[in-house]
Every structure is written in structure tokens, then in C-alpha cells.
Scaffold this active site. Structure first.
Site, PDB file in Angstrom:
ATOM      1  N   ASP A  74       0.946  -1.256   0.000  1.00 53.14           N
ATOM      2  CA  ASP A  74      -0.072  -0.064  -0.040  1.00 53.14           C
ATOM      3  C   ASP A  74       1.097   1.296   0.076  1.00 53.14           C
ATOM      4  O   ASP A  74       0.199   2.265   0.072  1.00 53.14           O
ATOM      5  CB  ASP A  74      -1.033  -0.004   0.921  1.00 53.14           C
ATOM      6  CG  ASP A  74      -0.544  -0.151   2.280  1.00 53.14           C
ATOM      7  OD1 ASP A  74       0.851  -0.249   2.772  1.00 53.14           O
ATOM      8  OD2 ASP A  74      -1.144  -0.121   3.487  1.00 53.14           O
ATOM      9  N   SER A  75       2.147   0.890   0.011  1.00 56.93           N
ATOM     10  CA  SER A  75       3.088   2.213  -0.173  1.00 56.93           C
ATOM     11  C   SER A  75       2.681   2.607  -1.526  1.00 56.93           C
ATOM     12  O   SER A  75       3.521   3.792  -1.951  1.00 56.93           O
ATOM     13  CB  SER A  75       4.725   1.732  -0.414  1.00 56.93           C
ATOM     14  OG  SER A  75       4.792   0.549  -0.864  1.00 56.93           O
ATOM     15  N   ASP A  85      -1.067  -6.173  -0.002  1.00 59.05           N
ATOM     16  CA  ASP A  85      -1.525  -5.619   1.128  1.00 59.05           C
ATOM     17  C   ASP A  85      -3.023  -5.575   1.444  1.00 59.05           C
ATOM     18  O   ASP A  85      -3.638  -4.838   0.505  1.00 59.05           O
ATOM     19  CB  ASP A  85      -0.756  -4.119   1.433  1.00 59.05           C
ATOM     20  CG  ASP A  85       0.430  -4.106   1.983  1.00 59.05           C
ATOM     21  OD1 ASP A  85       0.686  -4.874   2.981  1.00 59.05           O
ATOM     22  OD2 ASP A  85       1.364  -3.081   1.884  1.00 59.05           O
ATOM     23  N   GLU A 137      -1.091  -5.327   9.099  1.00 60.08           N
ATOM     24  CA  GLU A 137      -0.323  -4.925   9.854  1.00 60.08           C
ATOM     25  C   GLU A 137      -0.940  -5.083  11.399  1.00 60.08           C
ATOM     26  O   GLU A 137      -2.029  -5.004  11.449  1.00 60.08           O
ATOM     27  CB  GLU A 137       0.088  -3.271   9.604  1.00 60.08           C
ATOM     28  CG  GLU A 137       0.514  -3.024   8.313  1.00 60.08           C
ATOM     29  CD  GLU A 137       0.623  -1.569   7.932  1.00 60.08           C
ATOM     30  OE1 GLU A 137       0.649  -0.699   8.834  1.00 60.08           O
ATOM     31  OE2 GLU A 137       1.029  -1.039   6.918  1.00 60.08           O
ATOM     32  N   GLU A 153       9.579  -4.067  10.325  1.00 59.09           N
ATOM     33  CA  GLU A 153       9.882  -2.477   9.700  1.00 59.09           C
ATOM     34  C   GLU A 153      10.382  -1.670  11.044  1.00 59.09           C
ATOM     35  O   GLU A 153       9.897  -1.606  11.996  1.00 59.09           O
ATOM     36  CB  GLU A 153       8.817  -2.317   9.103  1.00 59.09           C
ATOM     37  CG  GLU A 153       8.973  -0.731   8.569  1.00 59.09           C
ATOM     38  CD  GLU A 153       8.061  -0.299   7.493  1.00 59.09           C
ATOM     39  OE1 GLU A 153       6.968  -0.865   7.191  1.00 59.09           O
ATOM     40  OE2 GLU A 153       8.269   1.044   6.832  1.00 59.09           O
TER      41      GLU A 153
HETATM   42  O1  KIV Z   1       3.537  -1.184   1.258  1.00 55.48           O
HETATM   43  C1  KIV Z   1       4.656  -1.501   1.499  1.00 55.48           C
HETATM   44  O2  KIV Z   1       5.505  -1.182   0.622  1.00 55.48           O
HETATM   45  C2  KIV Z   1       5.159  -2.120   2.913  1.00 55.48           C
HETATM   46  C3  KIV Z   1       6.669  -2.494   2.889  1.00 55.48           C
HETATM   47  C4  KIV Z   1       7.318  -1.083   3.611  1.00 55.48           C
HETATM   48  C5  KIV Z   1       6.964  -3.744   3.781  1.00 55.48           C
HETATM   49  O3  KIV Z   1       4.466  -2.510   3.769  1.00 55.48           O
END
Ligand code: KIV
Length: 279
Positions: free
Chosen positions: A44-45, A83, A115, A182
Site C-alpha cells: 500500500d506504499s 497489502d 499490519e 519494519e
Molecule cells: O507497503 C509497503 O511497501 C510495505 C513495505 C514497506 C513492507 O508494507
């Protein structure tokens, strides 16, 4: 043949380091596929690096399904983990199940990531009991950035480090096949990695995790104004892209591009014929 969660578990047993990178679209998924990366995260980044938000909080299920499907179409070999975005799994286990199913059935992912630790362990159990592969994520959890008070290293005190270990153990017990660690001190991540039988995948957690994950854009220097401290730098592609665009713009303005229609006779996208030929 696609990499499976079983392959990833075996890699820890054989002490083989696990490589993971994020992908969000045809370009990044194609690169992961071509280079044999075994595990891809549709993170979700994408909220920050693709959609231009300032955190992952605004990312929706629609965003995740659409980007996961693009990655699945273009990366037939790696294990694809998608995610679950903010508030798509916290309200109830039923909601989590419905949304995880969407990432698998509509998006084509093989696993989901969510998460949290002890508090989400019952949800992880519900998903894994339903046959869904789940990756956990502890330490700094970006969806809680507003509650955590910014992008800060977690687990610095003895109590906080013990909580991270407890969280990771709860996720393992609930059936998670791997856990992202993380932003935490190396020693904390090393202890968690030693105590768990499932692989740990670190980001900003030092070298003693079973594997590492990095954000595609950070790794390649695609966003020059956004460079997290923990990002590995294996390219400065923003410079290459900017130089190419400046040359292109100069050539158009100077009437040097295009030269003749014939110069496009090969290698164009789609049918292989040039647009001028089709016109
Ligand atoms: O969304 C993402 O890219 C992540 C990584 C930072 C592990 O969760």
C-alpha cells in the site's frame, strides 16, 4: 512455475536469504519477473509512490485490487503478496475475509499482508483457517503513522522490544507464513528472527532478518525528493528519465524529432507496425 509459500518457508530452513521487492504495475512487475525475484509485495506504499498521497492511509481496496491485478498479469513467477489497506480488516474478521478474498480472487494475489501483532492475531487465524496465506507486519506499521507520531524506529526500549517479539510470536501462532519487521534496531530483529520458525523479512531492521524487502522506487532512485534512510540505492533512474525527457523535449522544439515516418518501422508497441503505417 510460481513460487509458493512452501518455497519461502524452505528458504529459511536452508538459510537461503529471501529477496522481496514491491511492484505496482506492468513496469515494476515485469522487472521483478525478468530478474527472478521470488516474492513481490503489492504494497500500500503505492499510496505515496504511485498515487501521490503523503501516507498509506487513503489507499482503498479498489486501488489495491486494481494494482494487484496488474502485477499478477505481468509477473507469472513470483509469489505475489498484496497489502490489505487501512481499515479494510480492523472492523471485523468478516470484513477482513471479504477483502482478503477480493485480493486473491479479483487481484490474483497468492497471499495478503496486514499490519499489527497480538490485536490482529485472531483475524490472521480466521484468514489462515479459511485457506488464505497471510504475511504479518510488526514494528513500525505505516497505516498507524498518525497514532505512532511519525515515521519512527520502534522497539527501542526493553518493553517495546518485548512487545514486538510477543506480536511476532502471536502472528506465527495464528498461522502467518512470514512476517515483515519494519524500522527496529538490528538486535531486536535478530532476536525475533532467531525465535521464529517462519521467515522474517526486514526493512530498516538490519541485516539479520531472513530476507529483505525494499520499495521499488526507493531502490532505483525514481523519486529524488523522497529517500528514506533505510532505502538501499541501486540506481539513480530519476536522473536518467529526466535527461531523456529533456532531450526529447529539445528535439521536438528544435524540429529534430521525428525525423521521418520510416524511422518508426520496427519495434513499436502493440502490433509491431508503426502508427504512421496504420494511419
Ligand atoms: O507497503 C509497503 O511497501 C510495505 C513495505 C514497506 C513492507 O508494507
Amino acid at each position: 512455475m510460481r513460487v509458493t509459500t512452501h518455497h519461502i518457508s524452505q528458504m529459511k530452513r536452508r538459510s537461503e536469504r529471501i529477496v522481496m521487492v514491491t511492484a505496482y504495475d506492468a513496469l515494476s512487475a515485469g522487472a521483478a519477473e525478468r530478474t527472478g525475484i521470488p516474492m513481490v509485495l503489492v504494497g500500500d506504499s503505492l499510496g505515496q509512490v504511485v498515487l501521490g498521497y503523503d501516507s498509506t492511509v487513503p489507499v482503498s481496496m479498489e486501488d489495491m485490487v486494481s494494482h494487484t491485478a496488474a502485477v499478477a498479469r505481468c509477473a507469472p513467477s513470483p509469489l505475489i503478496v498484496a497489502d490489505l489497506p487501512f481499515l479494510s480488516y480492523q472492523a471485523s474478521e468478516e470484513l477482513a475475509l471479504t477483502n482478503a478474498a477480493r485480493l486473491l480472487q479479483e487481484g490474483g494475489a497468492q497471499a495478503v499482508k496486514l499490519e499489527g501483532g497480538v490485536s490482529v492475531a485472531p483475524t490472521v487465524k480466521r484468514l489462515t483457517d479459511s485457506g488464505i496465506a497471510v504475511m504479518g507486519h510488526v514494528g513500525f506499521t505505516p497505516q498507524s503513522v498518525n497514532q505512532l507520531g511519525g515515521y519512527r524506529v520502534q522497539g527501542r526500549t526493553e518493553n517495546a522490544a518485548a512487545q514486538i517479539l510477543e506480536d511476532a510470536l502471536a502472528l506465527q501462532e495464528a498461522g502467518a507464513f512470514a512476517i515483515v519487521l519494519e524500522l527496529m534496531p538490528t538486535e531486536v530483529a535478530a532476536t525475533v528472527t532467531e525465535r521464529l520458525t517462519v521467515p522474517t523479512i526486514g526493512i530498516g531492521a538490519g541485516p539479520r532478518c531472513d530476507g529483505q524487502v525494499q520499495v521499488f522506487h526507493d531502490l532505483l532512485g525514481l523519486l529524488p525528493d523522497f529517500r528514506p534512510k533505510h532505502a538501499g540505492r541501486y540506481g539513480d533512474l530519476a536522473e536518467v528519465i529526466d535527461a531523456a525527457l529533456v532531450s526529447y523535449a529539445d528535439d521536438v522544439r528544435g524540429n529534430k524529432f521525428p525525423t521521418t515516418a520510416e524511422s518508426f518501422s520496427a519495434g513499436t508497441r502493440g502490433s509491431g507496425s508503426s502508427s504512421s503505417e496504420k494511419d
